[in-house]
Design a protein around this motif. Structure first.
Motif, PDB file in Angstrom:
ATOM      1  N   GLN A  66       0.832  -1.203   0.000  1.00 52.21           N
ATOM      2  CA  GLN A  66       0.000   0.000   0.000  1.00 52.21           C
ATOM      3  C   GLN A  66       0.869   1.257   0.000  1.00 52.21           C
ATOM      4  O   GLN A  66       0.572   2.224  -0.707  1.00 52.21           O
ATOM      5  N   ALA A  67       1.952   1.257   0.796  1.00 56.41           N
ATOM      6  CA  ALA A  67       2.839   2.423   0.846  1.00 56.41           C
ATOM      7  C   ALA A  67       3.524   2.625  -0.499  1.00 56.41           C
ATOM      8  O   ALA A  67       3.627   3.755  -0.996  1.00 56.41           O
ATOM      9  N   GLY A  68       4.004   1.549  -1.102  1.00 58.01           N
ATOM     10  CA  GLY A  68       4.645   1.656  -2.417  1.00 58.01           C
ATOM     11  C   GLY A  68       3.687   2.151  -3.481  1.00 58.01           C
ATOM     12  O   GLY A  68       4.043   2.971  -4.332  1.00 58.01           O
ATOM     13  N   ARG A  69       2.468   1.674  -3.420  1.00 63.31           N
ATOM     14  CA  ARG A  69       1.447   2.128  -4.382  1.00 63.31           C
ATOM     15  C   ARG A  69       1.158   3.619  -4.192  1.00 63.31           C
ATOM     16  O   ARG A  69       1.049   4.366  -5.165  1.00 63.31           O
ATOM     17  N   PHE A  70       1.063   4.039  -2.929  1.00 61.67           N
ATOM     18  CA  PHE A  70       0.813   5.449  -2.649  1.00 61.67           C
ATOM     19  C   PHE A  70       1.960   6.307  -3.188  1.00 61.67           C
ATOM     20  O   PHE A  70       1.722   7.318  -3.864  1.00 61.67           O
ATOM     21  N   LEU A  73       1.873   6.298  -7.134  1.00 62.59           N
ATOM     22  CA  LEU A  73       0.757   7.004  -7.759  1.00 62.59           C
ATOM     23  C   LEU A  73       0.662   8.467  -7.350  1.00 62.59           C
ATOM     24  O   LEU A  73       0.211   9.302  -8.130  1.00 62.59           O
ATOM     25  N   ARG A  74       1.047   8.789  -6.115  1.00 60.00           N
ATOM     26  CA  ARG A  74       0.851  10.142  -5.614  1.00 60.00           C
ATOM     27  C   ARG A  74       2.108  10.999  -5.631  1.00 60.00           C
ATOM     28  O   ARG A  74       2.012  12.208  -5.463  1.00 60.00           O
ATOM     29  N   VAL A  75       3.309  10.369  -5.784  1.00 59.75           N
ATOM     30  CA  VAL A  75       4.544  11.148  -5.722  1.00 59.75           C
ATOM     31  C   VAL A  75       5.343  11.024  -7.020  1.00 59.75           C
ATOM     32  O   VAL A  75       5.601  12.020  -7.696  1.00 59.75           O
TER      33      VAL A  75
END
Length: 128
Positions: A66-70, A73-75
């Motif tokens: 989840q952290a890697g996906r965030f 996608l967001r950074v």
């Protein structure tokens, strides 16, 4: 005059019965609500099965995912898009382009020194 009063009482009694029946119909049975089964995508279905036992390491893997996906996608992707836009659409000179001095021909003045380029020597080679 007993007729209309009797009719009103009968009407009120019928309305009370209808209300009671309607309220009884609003109560849900233990089987309700019957919802269709959830349709999960392939990634969500994987995580649903992966997290079933609830082991600690599985939870940690899911948090890392989840952290890697965030971050992705967001950074990273927005940062790349902004950099691309600025580099190729906003900057006057694209990144990495080196401006060269113009060619100097005989008779031209060199701006830095003020010197005038002498004419080229005639070459006396015997070729066409």
């Amino acid at each position: 005059m007993s007729g209309p009063v009797q009719d009103e009482k009968l009407r009120e009694q019928q309305l009370r019965a209808l209300r009671r029946r309607w309220l009884r119909d609003q109560e849900l049975s233990p089987r309700e609500p019957v919802l269709p089964p959830r349709q999960l995508g392939p990634v969500a279905a994987f995580w649903e099965r992966f997290l079933q036992p609830g082991d600690l390491w599985r939870q940690q893997v899911h948090k890392f995912y989840q952290a890697g996906r965030f971050v992705m996608l967001r950074v990273l992707i927005p940062a790349w898009a902004i950099t691309y836009f600025l580099k190729y659409h906003v900057q006057k000179l694209p990144h990495g382009v080196v401006a060269t001095n113009p060619r100097i021909f005989p008779g031209d003045r060199i701006l830095e020194t003020g010197e005038i380029m002498p004419p080229l020597r005639d070459e006396l080679h015997k070729h066409h």
